[in-house]
Scaffold this active site. Structure first.
Site, PDB file in Angstrom:
ATOM      1  N   PHE A  73      -6.731   4.283   5.064  1.00  0.00           N
ATOM      2  CA  PHE A  73      -5.787   3.214   5.395  1.00  0.00           C
ATOM      3  C   PHE A  73      -4.332   3.704   5.267  1.00  0.00           C
ATOM      4  O   PHE A  73      -3.611   3.804   6.270  1.00  0.00           O
ATOM      5  CB  PHE A  73      -6.095   2.016   4.485  1.00  0.00           C
ATOM      6  N   THR A 133     -14.589   7.031   2.902  1.00  0.00           N
ATOM      7  CA  THR A 133     -14.316   5.584   3.044  1.00  0.00           C
ATOM      8  C   THR A 133     -13.536   5.291   4.314  1.00  0.00           C
ATOM      9  O   THR A 133     -12.818   4.295   4.400  1.00  0.00           O
ATOM     10  CB  THR A 133     -13.516   5.053   1.828  1.00  0.00           C
ATOM     11  N   VAL A 177     -12.266  17.291  -1.197  1.00  0.00           N
ATOM     12  CA  VAL A 177     -11.278  18.022  -2.015  1.00  0.00           C
ATOM     13  C   VAL A 177     -11.836  18.469  -3.361  1.00  0.00           C
ATOM     14  O   VAL A 177     -11.165  19.230  -4.070  1.00  0.00           O
ATOM     15  CB  VAL A 177      -9.971  17.215  -2.217  1.00  0.00           C
ATOM     16  N   LEU A 182      -3.692  11.845  -1.069  1.00  0.00           N
ATOM     17  CA  LEU A 182      -4.127  10.443  -1.025  1.00  0.00           C
ATOM     18  C   LEU A 182      -5.647  10.343  -1.043  1.00  0.00           C
ATOM     19  O   LEU A 182      -6.201   9.261  -0.852  1.00  0.00           O
ATOM     20  CB  LEU A 182      -3.580   9.749   0.236  1.00  0.00           C
ATOM     21  N   THR A 195     -12.951  13.584  -7.859  1.00  0.00           N
ATOM     22  CA  THR A 195     -11.975  13.614  -6.757  1.00  0.00           C
ATOM     23  C   THR A 195     -10.560  13.636  -7.321  1.00  0.00           C
ATOM     24  O   THR A 195      -9.704  14.415  -6.884  1.00  0.00           O
ATOM     25  CB  THR A 195     -12.182  12.384  -5.846  1.00  0.00           C
ATOM     26  N   TYR A 219     -11.845   5.401 -11.852  1.00  0.00           N
ATOM     27  CA  TYR A 219     -10.638   5.421 -11.013  1.00  0.00           C
ATOM     28  C   TYR A 219      -9.385   5.521 -11.898  1.00  0.00           C
ATOM     29  O   TYR A 219      -8.566   6.426 -11.718  1.00  0.00           O
ATOM     30  CB  TYR A 219     -10.618   4.148 -10.174  1.00  0.00           C
ATOM     31  N   GLN A 271       5.233  23.725 -16.140  1.00  0.00           N
ATOM     32  CA  GLN A 271       4.990  25.168 -16.188  1.00  0.00           C
ATOM     33  C   GLN A 271       5.609  25.903 -14.997  1.00  0.00           C
ATOM     34  O   GLN A 271       5.393  27.100 -14.822  1.00  0.00           O
ATOM     35  CB  GLN A 271       3.481  25.438 -16.223  1.00  0.00           C
ATOM     36  N   ARG A 293     -11.737  -4.805  -0.478  1.00  0.00           N
ATOM     37  CA  ARG A 293     -10.545  -5.270  -1.196  1.00  0.00           C
ATOM     38  C   ARG A 293     -10.176  -6.672  -0.733  1.00  0.00           C
ATOM     39  O   ARG A 293     -10.650  -7.162   0.291  1.00  0.00           O
ATOM     40  CB  ARG A 293      -9.389  -4.288  -0.990  1.00  0.00           C
TER      41      ARG A 293
HETATM   42  P1  NAD Z   1      -8.808   4.519   1.598  1.00  0.00           P
HETATM   43  O1  NAD Z   1     -10.123   4.423   0.903  1.00  0.00           O
HETATM   44  O2  NAD Z   1      -8.596   3.765   2.852  1.00  0.00           O
HETATM   45  O3  NAD Z   1      -8.432   6.029   1.887  1.00  0.00           O
HETATM   46  C1  NAD Z   1      -8.834   7.096   1.060  1.00  0.00           C
HETATM   47  C2  NAD Z   1      -9.167   8.283   1.955  1.00  0.00           C
HETATM   48  O4  NAD Z   1      -9.537   9.385   1.099  1.00  0.00           O
HETATM   49  C3  NAD Z   1     -10.364   8.023   2.879  1.00  0.00           C
HETATM   50  O5  NAD Z   1     -10.082   8.486   4.170  1.00  0.00           O
HETATM   51  C4  NAD Z   1     -11.497   8.812   2.234  1.00  0.00           C
HETATM   52  O6  NAD Z   1     -12.471   9.241   3.162  1.00  0.00           O
HETATM   53  C5  NAD Z   1     -10.734   9.965   1.603  1.00  0.00           C
HETATM   54  N1  NAD Z   1     -11.446  10.588   0.465  1.00  0.00           N
HETATM   55  C6  NAD Z   1     -11.993   9.966  -0.610  1.00  0.00           C
HETATM   56  N2  NAD Z   1     -12.518  10.884  -1.447  1.00  0.00           N
HETATM   57  C7  NAD Z   1     -12.307  12.089  -0.868  1.00  0.00           C
HETATM   58  C8  NAD Z   1     -12.614  13.415  -1.239  1.00  0.00           C
HETATM   59  N3  NAD Z   1     -13.260  13.691  -2.387  1.00  0.00           N
HETATM   60  N4  NAD Z   1     -12.237  14.432  -0.427  1.00  0.00           N
HETATM   61  C9  NAD Z   1     -11.589  14.174   0.728  1.00  0.00           C
HETATM   62  N5  NAD Z   1     -11.256  12.925   1.144  1.00  0.00           N
HETATM   63  C10 NAD Z   1     -11.625  11.905   0.340  1.00  0.00           C
HETATM   64  O7  NAD Z   1      -7.723   4.096   0.487  1.00  0.00           O
HETATM   65  P2  NAD Z   1      -6.150   3.832   0.666  1.00  0.00           P
HETATM   66  O8  NAD Z   1      -5.884   2.427   0.367  1.00  0.00           O
HETATM   67  O9  NAD Z   1      -5.664   4.430   1.929  1.00  0.00           O
HETATM   68  O10 NAD Z   1      -5.594   4.681  -0.548  1.00  0.00           O
HETATM   69  C11 NAD Z   1      -5.021   5.973  -0.355  1.00  0.00           C
HETATM   70  C12 NAD Z   1      -4.556   6.524  -1.693  1.00  0.00           C
HETATM   71  O11 NAD Z   1      -3.561   5.656  -2.252  1.00  0.00           O
HETATM   72  C13 NAD Z   1      -5.668   6.643  -2.727  1.00  0.00           C
HETATM   73  O12 NAD Z   1      -5.491   7.831  -3.461  1.00  0.00           O
HETATM   74  C14 NAD Z   1      -5.463   5.442  -3.608  1.00  0.00           C
HETATM   75  O13 NAD Z   1      -5.911   5.671  -4.918  1.00  0.00           O
HETATM   76  C15 NAD Z   1      -3.942   5.270  -3.561  1.00  0.00           C
HETATM   77  N6  NAD Z   1      -3.556   3.875  -3.813  1.00  0.00           N
HETATM   78  C16 NAD Z   1      -3.746   2.929  -2.841  1.00  0.00           C
HETATM   79  C17 NAD Z   1      -3.423   1.609  -3.116  1.00  0.00           C
HETATM   80  C18 NAD Z   1      -3.606   0.526  -2.075  1.00  0.00           C
HETATM   81  O14 NAD Z   1      -3.425  -0.658  -2.413  1.00  0.00           O
HETATM   82  N7  NAD Z   1      -3.929   0.838  -0.840  1.00  0.00           N
HETATM   83  C19 NAD Z   1      -2.903   1.251  -4.364  1.00  0.00           C
HETATM   84  C20 NAD Z   1      -2.751   2.253  -5.314  1.00  0.00           C
HETATM   85  C21 NAD Z   1      -3.064   3.574  -5.023  1.00  0.00           C
HETATM   86  N1  UDP Z   2     -10.771 -10.546  -5.133  1.00  0.00           N
HETATM   87  C1  UDP Z   2     -11.170 -11.795  -4.709  1.00  0.00           C
HETATM   88  N2  UDP Z   2     -11.975 -11.888  -3.612  1.00  0.00           N
HETATM   89  C2  UDP Z   2     -12.406 -10.814  -2.911  1.00  0.00           C
HETATM   90  C3  UDP Z   2     -11.980  -9.520  -3.334  1.00  0.00           C
HETATM   91  C4  UDP Z   2     -11.172  -9.423  -4.436  1.00  0.00           C
HETATM   92  O1  UDP Z   2     -10.803 -12.821  -5.311  1.00  0.00           O
HETATM   93  O2  UDP Z   2     -13.126 -10.984  -1.921  1.00  0.00           O
HETATM   94  C5  UDP Z   2      -9.854 -10.432  -6.283  1.00  0.00           C
HETATM   95  C6  UDP Z   2     -10.227  -9.377  -7.332  1.00  0.00           C
HETATM   96  O3  UDP Z   2     -11.103  -9.934  -8.293  1.00  0.00           O
HETATM   97  C7  UDP Z   2      -8.860  -9.056  -7.923  1.00  0.00           C
HETATM   98  C8  UDP Z   2      -7.899  -9.215  -6.719  1.00  0.00           C
HETATM   99  O4  UDP Z   2      -8.587 -10.033  -5.792  1.00  0.00           O
HETATM  100  O5  UDP Z   2      -8.503  -9.982  -8.901  1.00  0.00           O
HETATM  101  C9  UDP Z   2      -7.519  -7.902  -6.062  1.00  0.00           C
HETATM  102  O6  UDP Z   2      -8.720  -7.211  -5.803  1.00  0.00           O
HETATM  103  P1  UDP Z   2      -8.780  -5.813  -5.041  1.00  0.00           P
HETATM  104  O7  UDP Z   2     -10.192  -5.357  -5.128  1.00  0.00           O
HETATM  105  O8  UDP Z   2      -8.166  -5.960  -3.694  1.00  0.00           O
HETATM  106  O9  UDP Z   2      -7.816  -4.843  -5.856  1.00  0.00           O
HETATM  107  P2  UDP Z   2      -7.577  -4.544  -7.412  1.00  0.00           P
HETATM  108  O10 UDP Z   2      -6.150  -4.913  -7.619  1.00  0.00           O
HETATM  109  O11 UDP Z   2      -8.479  -5.386  -8.253  1.00  0.00           O
HETATM  110  O12 UDP Z   2      -7.853  -3.095  -7.541  1.00  0.00           O
END
Ligand code: NAD
Ligand code: UDP
Length: 330
Positions: free
Chosen positions: A17, A41, A63, A79, A98, A151, A168, A192
């Site tokens: 995403f 994912t 990775v 990411l 990961t 996580y 370092q 989510r």
């Molecule tokens: P996402 O699940 O849509 O994207 C994650 C991507 O990483 C996917 O394309 C998946 O295939 C790839 N991936 C997972 N494990 C892997 C591995 N071992 N090797 C190679 N690729 C791998 O999630 P996102 O929302 O796009 O999140 C991207 C990054 O941002 C993540 O690291 C996540 O922890 C961080 N993040 C996102 C949010 C958010 O709200 N979207 C919030 C906090 C942190």
């Molecule tokens: N949640 C919800 N309905 C859903 C999915 C999530 O009420 O269908 C709630 C979840 O319990 C949390 C918040 O929405 O309190 C955000 O959830 P998400 O999984 O998007 O992210 P989080 O911040 O918990 O990692």
């Protein structure tokens, strides 16, 4: 201070995403981009527009294994990691590896290349916070044996690795603690809250609210996040600390559900389901540091962002229906 100029980027997790929006941005800004992703994912759908560009390439790779030989980059974005709680809990050991082994592999690559590395950390490092809103100085409240810990603790360890490499002198790093982000390209099956509720509302299905919906979150539109990520990554002065990136507008989940239902013009009922274990009660970023250091703050309000997200989900649904119909006539 001398400004470095960067031309090539490696985006691990670039098919996801946030990662796919980042790849779009980097290509539009003139970079050569290699996207490294295991498609755990995500699918190639998010990259469809980019695959035609000769400056873009895709490498399928997990990775947790050493990076393939022959890659080059002067910016490395990490990411790669499932971000949805039900998805990152499916294989918790792989999730932890990961963040820990995967981040170490990317740091080794960055060190070899003399590249700068961006680490996508998370508000989850604050766990179920006892300080509100959360500034970067707060050490957090994480239950190490929770189903969420693979996580949270993985991301905390990844931060530690980043700052050890930096101290370092082995690699230059930028670490963002990203708060809940939403927008087009969240997958309907991601699990989510925004993707669940938007797809339920437009399908006329019951909207699932976990617990009583009084728990809060603060949602940032993806374009605002990408702007913050780039400002942080291109900030020249070395940074020995993480920076929060998120939208401080905080709302109870049940109010988000009501907004989505109204904006989608839906009459779906709410259905209340049990609150997941250790679901944080409150979450709101303190972005004082990002405002001062990066002159960054979110610009897109929740109504506008949700409208764009709902429109995108509708478009994808229509394409699927049209595609499905076409398939059936063949
Ligand atoms: P996402 O699940 O849509 O994207 C994650 C991507 O990483 C996917 O394309 C998946 O295939 C790839 N991936 C997972 N494990 C892997 C591995 N071992 N090797 C190679 N690729 C791998 O999630 P996102 O929302 O796009 O999140 C991207 C990054 O941002 C993540 O690291 C996540 O922890 C961080 N993040 C996102 C949010 C958010 O709200 N979207 C919030 C906090 C942190
Ligand atoms: N949640 C919800 N309905 C859903 C999915 C999530 O009420 O269908 C709630 C979840 O319990 C949390 C918040 O929405 O309190 C955000 O959830 P998400 O999984 O998007 O992210 P989080 O911040 O918990 O990692």
């Amino acid at each position: 201070m001398k400004t470095r100029s960067f031309r090539t980027a490696l985006v691990a997790g670039g098919a996801g995403f946030v990662g796919s929006h980042l790849c779009d941005h980097l290509i539009a800004a003139g970079y050569r981009v290699t996207c490294l992703d295991s498609l755990l994912t995500s699918t190639m759908d998010n990259l469809r527009g980019l695959l035609r560009d000769s400056r873009f390439s895709f490498v399928e790779h997990d990775v947790i294994n050493p990076l393939p030989r022959g890659l080059t980059a002067d910016l490395v974005f990490n990411l790669a990691c499932a971000a949805s709680p039900p998805l990152y809990q499916l294989d918790p050991v792989h999730t932890m590896m990961t963040s820990v082994v995967g981040t170490n592999n990317l740091l080794i690559f960055a060190a070899e290349q003399g590249a700068r590395l961006f680490q996508a950390s998370t508000s989850e490092v604050y766990g179920n916070p006892t300080v509100h809103p959360q500034p970067e100085s707060y050490f957090g409240n994480v239950n190490t044996v929770s189903p969420r810990a693979c996580y949270d603790e993985g991301k905390r360890a990844a931060e530690t690795l980043c700052f050890d490499y930096l101290r370092q002198g082995m690699a230059d790093v930028r670490v963002a603690r990203i708060f809940n982000t939403y927008g087009p390209r969240l997958r309907a099956s991601d699990g989510r809250v925004v993707s669940n509720m938007v797809s339920q509302a437009i399908a006329g299905e019951a909207i699932t609210v976990y617990g009583d919906g009084a728990q809060t979150r603060s949602f940032c539109y993806v374009d605002d996040l990408i702007d913050g990520v780039m400002r942080l990554m291109l900030h020249e002065a070395p940074l020995m600390h993480p920076v929060n990136l998120g939208n401080p507008t905080e709302l109870p989940i049940v109010e988000i559900a009501a907004m989505i239902r109204t904006l989608a013009g839906s009459s779906s009922p709410f259905v209340f389901r049990p609150l997941p274990v250790d679901d944080p009660c409150r979450r709101q970023p303190d972005i004082t540091l990002a405002r001062a250091l990066l002159q960054w703050q979110p610009r897109i309000g929740l109504t506008q962002g949700l409208e764009r997200t709902i429109d995108w989900f509708r478009e994808v649904q229509e394409q699927t229906v049209v595609g499905g119909a076409a398939e059936r006539t063949v």
